[in-house]
Design an enzyme around this catalytic site. Structure first.
Site, PDB file in Angstrom:
ATOM      1  N   ILE A  13       0.844  -1.209   0.000  1.00 22.80           N
ATOM      2  CA  ILE A  13       0.000   0.000   0.000  1.00 22.80           C
ATOM      3  C   ILE A  13       0.874   1.252   0.000  1.00 22.80           C
ATOM      4  O   ILE A  13       0.627   2.202  -0.749  1.00 22.80           O
ATOM      5  CB  ILE A  13      -0.993  -0.017   1.185  1.00 22.80           C
ATOM      6  CG1 ILE A  13      -1.888  -1.263   1.093  1.00 22.80           C
ATOM      7  CG2 ILE A  13      -1.838   1.265   1.201  1.00 22.80           C
ATOM      8  CD1 ILE A  13      -2.858  -1.463   2.250  1.00 22.80           C
ATOM      9  N   ILE A  56      10.180   2.379  12.479  1.00 24.13           N
ATOM     10  CA  ILE A  56       9.295   3.310  13.198  1.00 24.13           C
ATOM     11  C   ILE A  56       9.494   3.209  14.712  1.00 24.13           C
ATOM     12  O   ILE A  56       9.041   4.075  15.458  1.00 24.13           O
ATOM     13  CB  ILE A  56       7.793   3.124  12.831  1.00 24.13           C
ATOM     14  CG1 ILE A  56       7.344   1.671  12.998  1.00 24.13           C
ATOM     15  CG2 ILE A  56       7.512   3.632  11.432  1.00 24.13           C
ATOM     16  CD1 ILE A  56       5.834   1.477  12.880  1.00 24.13           C
ATOM     17  N   SER A 119      -7.652  -1.016  10.487  1.00 20.74           N
ATOM     18  CA  SER A 119      -8.096  -2.289   9.903  1.00 20.74           C
ATOM     19  C   SER A 119      -9.534  -2.634  10.251  1.00 20.74           C
ATOM     20  O   SER A 119      -9.983  -2.442  11.384  1.00 20.74           O
ATOM     21  CB  SER A 119      -7.175  -3.411  10.384  1.00 20.74           C
ATOM     22  OG  SER A 119      -7.726  -4.672  10.054  1.00 20.74           O
ATOM     23  N   SER A 120     -10.210  -3.238   9.270  1.00 18.16           N
ATOM     24  CA  SER A 120     -11.586  -3.712   9.463  1.00 18.16           C
ATOM     25  C   SER A 120     -11.643  -4.804  10.526  1.00 18.16           C
ATOM     26  O   SER A 120     -12.724  -5.111  11.040  1.00 18.16           O
ATOM     27  CB  SER A 120     -12.112  -4.275   8.147  1.00 18.16           C
ATOM     28  OG  SER A 120     -11.338  -5.399   7.763  1.00 18.16           O
ATOM     29  N   TYR A 143      -3.556  -8.867  16.389  1.00 13.45           N
ATOM     30  CA  TYR A 143      -3.400  -7.872  15.314  1.00 13.45           C
ATOM     31  C   TYR A 143      -4.540  -6.854  15.352  1.00 13.45           C
ATOM     32  O   TYR A 143      -4.317  -5.640  15.296  1.00 13.45           O
ATOM     33  CB  TYR A 143      -3.369  -8.597  13.959  1.00 13.45           C
ATOM     34  CG  TYR A 143      -3.494  -7.693  12.761  1.00 13.45           C
ATOM     35  CD1 TYR A 143      -2.424  -6.910  12.340  1.00 13.45           C
ATOM     36  CD2 TYR A 143      -4.698  -7.599  12.054  1.00 13.45           C
ATOM     37  CE1 TYR A 143      -2.540  -6.074  11.244  1.00 13.45           C
ATOM     38  CE2 TYR A 143      -4.822  -6.772  10.954  1.00 13.45           C
ATOM     39  CZ  TYR A 143      -3.746  -6.012  10.550  1.00 13.45           C
ATOM     40  OH  TYR A 143      -3.866  -5.171   9.460  1.00 13.45           O
TER      41      TYR A 143
HETATM   42  C1  UD2 Z   1      -7.398  -8.906   7.948  1.00 15.21           C
HETATM   43  C2  UD2 Z   1      -8.316  -7.682   7.816  1.00 15.21           C
HETATM   44  C3  UD2 Z   1      -7.803  -6.806   6.677  1.00 15.21           C
HETATM   45  C4  UD2 Z   1      -6.334  -6.430   6.868  1.00 15.21           C
HETATM   46  C5  UD2 Z   1      -5.541  -7.731   6.956  1.00 15.21           C
HETATM   47  C6  UD2 Z   1      -4.056  -7.516   7.164  1.00 15.21           C
HETATM   48  C7  UD2 Z   1     -10.504  -8.611   8.457  1.00 15.21           C
HETATM   49  C8  UD2 Z   1     -11.880  -8.908   8.020  1.00 15.21           C
HETATM   50  N1  UD2 Z   1      -9.676  -8.109   7.516  1.00 15.21           N
HETATM   51  O1  UD2 Z   1      -7.510  -9.649   6.752  1.00 15.21           O
HETATM   52  O2  UD2 Z   1      -8.590  -5.637   6.579  1.00 15.21           O
HETATM   53  O3  UD2 Z   1      -6.167  -5.616   8.007  1.00 15.21           O
HETATM   54  O4  UD2 Z   1      -6.040  -8.519   8.072  1.00 15.21           O
HETATM   55  O5  UD2 Z   1      -3.380  -8.734   7.261  1.00 15.21           O
HETATM   56  O6  UD2 Z   1     -10.139  -8.778   9.616  1.00 15.21           O
HETATM   57  N2  UD2 Z   1      -7.449 -17.764   3.572  1.00 15.21           N
HETATM   58  C9  UD2 Z   1      -7.606 -18.986   2.939  1.00 15.21           C
HETATM   59  N3  UD2 Z   1      -6.509 -19.557   2.365  1.00 15.21           N
HETATM   60  C10 UD2 Z   1      -5.268 -18.964   2.373  1.00 15.21           C
HETATM   61  C11 UD2 Z   1      -5.129 -17.701   3.011  1.00 15.21           C
HETATM   62  C12 UD2 Z   1      -6.249 -17.122   3.609  1.00 15.21           C
HETATM   63  O7  UD2 Z   1      -8.704 -19.564   2.906  1.00 15.21           O
HETATM   64  O8  UD2 Z   1      -4.320 -19.556   1.832  1.00 15.21           O
HETATM   65  C13 UD2 Z   1      -8.641 -17.158   4.201  1.00 15.21           C
HETATM   66  C14 UD2 Z   1      -8.414 -16.704   5.643  1.00 15.21           C
HETATM   67  O9  UD2 Z   1      -8.557 -17.774   6.552  1.00 15.21           O
HETATM   68  C15 UD2 Z   1      -9.514 -15.642   5.771  1.00 15.21           C
HETATM   69  C16 UD2 Z   1      -9.606 -15.037   4.346  1.00 15.21           C
HETATM   70  O10 UD2 Z   1      -8.982 -15.976   3.485  1.00 15.21           O
HETATM   71  O11 UD2 Z   1     -10.747 -16.256   6.082  1.00 15.21           O
HETATM   72  C17 UD2 Z   1      -8.888 -13.722   4.218  1.00 15.21           C
HETATM   73  O12 UD2 Z   1      -7.582 -13.871   4.772  1.00 15.21           O
HETATM   74  P1  UD2 Z   1      -6.444 -12.777   4.569  1.00 15.21           P
HETATM   75  O13 UD2 Z   1      -5.230 -13.236   5.309  1.00 15.21           O
HETATM   76  O14 UD2 Z   1      -6.320 -12.407   3.145  1.00 15.21           O
HETATM   77  O15 UD2 Z   1      -7.064 -11.474   5.260  1.00 15.21           O
HETATM   78  P2  UD2 Z   1      -7.832 -11.216   6.674  1.00 15.21           P
HETATM   79  O16 UD2 Z   1      -9.293 -11.361   6.425  1.00 15.21           O
HETATM   80  O17 UD2 Z   1      -7.189 -11.940   7.778  1.00 15.21           O
END
Ligand code: UD2
Length: 318
Positions: A13, A56, A119-120, A143
């Site tokens: 970003i 930072i 973050s959401s 986080y």
């Molecule tokens: C969180 C925040 C996002 C940002 C990010 C930073 C939420 C809703 N979103 O993202 O805004 O701050 O953290 O890291 O909290 N997954 C799979 N297979 C994989 C990898 C991931 O199924 O190989 C799933 C994972 O379990 C999750 C979804 O995909 O359900 C999204 O995962 P992510 O790591 O892309 O992002 P997320 O939602 O943790």
């Protein structure tokens, strides 16, 4: 022409913000410690910016970095929910202590405004959808707690010191330059690369988990608007940065199959600890107070993203 400091400038970003600012003719200083950022993200713009390798957590370096700056776009962080579950202290140091340093340095340098990459994840697993800024935060992972704590520090520095701050709650930002190669990578980056090289991706859970996946150009535009909006509209406040639409993991797999040409099936694995089931934003407040608009939708964003990963895989000279 204004002078901007981008923390985490070599990240996905951060480097997109650097490019957008340089394109507008603004002056850009960037800091990064390369813990998750990558030099390649800045290759062709290094010569046009004032880049400093710094952490930072180093207050002196942040004080020097903030000198003479109008706006700080604070993107530096250790992202990833699962990483924070493994190392909550590391997450807290970078995502909370680091933010406090940036705020102290910005306050002392009399910076006009600090825009923060919130973050959401702060919303947690509340059943109410869409998530709006007036809802009670309910973070699950370390986080998410750290990101929320930094958001509260943003508000506190506005209230106690009058430093204008705006927090943008990013909803799963994706796009070119997002690192696809780490186990902690964002799911769309990871799946894009895996499916392009013919590797089977794994969905954690039943695939009905949903996210408000937001293309990078929307996040860049939200940051620029958060700098230019009148203080009365946005200072000391938090805004969603999203598209207002949610897509399931099963749907992302189907969309990526068409874009990458992957012929195999997906594998399903256990749900990830600290995960949220559904995430969807209400973007009314950002539209009203920042003038925010969704510039690129999910389908177009995903197409551009896969094109970019494809272009990176072409041999030099091809
Ligand atoms: C969180 C925040 C996002 C940002 C990010 C930073 C939420 C809703 N979103 O993202 O805004 O701050 O953290 O890291 O909290 N997954 C799979 N297979 C994989 C990898 C991931 O199924 O190989 C799933 C994972 O379990 C999750 C979804 O995909 O359900 C999204 O995962 P992510 O790591 O892309 O992002 P997320 O939602 O943790």
């Amino acid at each position: 022409m204004a002078k901007y400091l981008v923390t985490g400038a070599a990240g996905f970003i951060g480097s997109s913000l650097v490019r957008a600012l340089l394109e507008r003719g603004d002056e850009v200083r960037g800091v990064d410690n390369f813990s998750t950022g990558r030099r390649e993200n800045l290759t062709e713009v290094f010569g046009r910016m004032d880049f400093r390798e710094a952490d930072i957590l180093d207050l002196k370096a942040m004080q020097k970095a903030c000198a003479g700056v109008d706006y700080v776009l604070h993107q530096a962080a250790i992202p990833s929910v699962p990483k924070s579950v493994l190392d909550p202290r590391g997450s807290n140091r970078a995502n909370v202590d680091g933010t406090v340093n940036v705020l102290v340095a910005a306050r002392d340098a009399k910076v006009k405004r600090v825009v923060y990459a919130a973050s959401s994840s702060a919303y947690g697993d509340t059943p109410t959808l869409p998530k709006h800024e007036a809802m009670m935060p309910n973070p699950i992972s370390p986080y998410a707690v750290a990101k929320l704590a930094s958001e509260l520090y943003m508000v506190s520095f506005y209230r106690c010191y009058g430093l204008e701050t705006v927090s943008l709650r990013y909803f799963n930002i994706f796009g070119p330059r997002q690192d696809p190669s780490s186990p902690y990578s964002g799911v769309l980056a990871k799946f894009s690369l895996q499916m392009l090289v013919g590797e089977q991706p794994t969905i954690f859970g039943d695939g009905e988990t949903s996210r408000d996946f937001t293309y990078i150009d929307n996040a860049v535009s939200a940051n620029l608007l958060a700098c230019s909006a009148p203080g009365a509209e946005c200072a000391g406040r938090v805004f969603n940065c999203a598209t207002g639409r949610r897509i399931t993991l099963n749907e992302t797999f189907d969309a990526l199959k068409k874009l990458t040409g992957y012929k195999g099936a997906v594998k399903y694995g256990p749900e990830r600890s600290g995960d949220i089931k559904h995430s969807l934003a209400d973007i009314t407040q950002s539209q009203k107070h920042l003038g925010y608009k969704v510039l690129v939708d999910f389908e177009d964003g995903l197409r551009r993203t896969v094109e970019w990963y494809k272009s990176q895989r072409q041999p030099v000279g091809a």
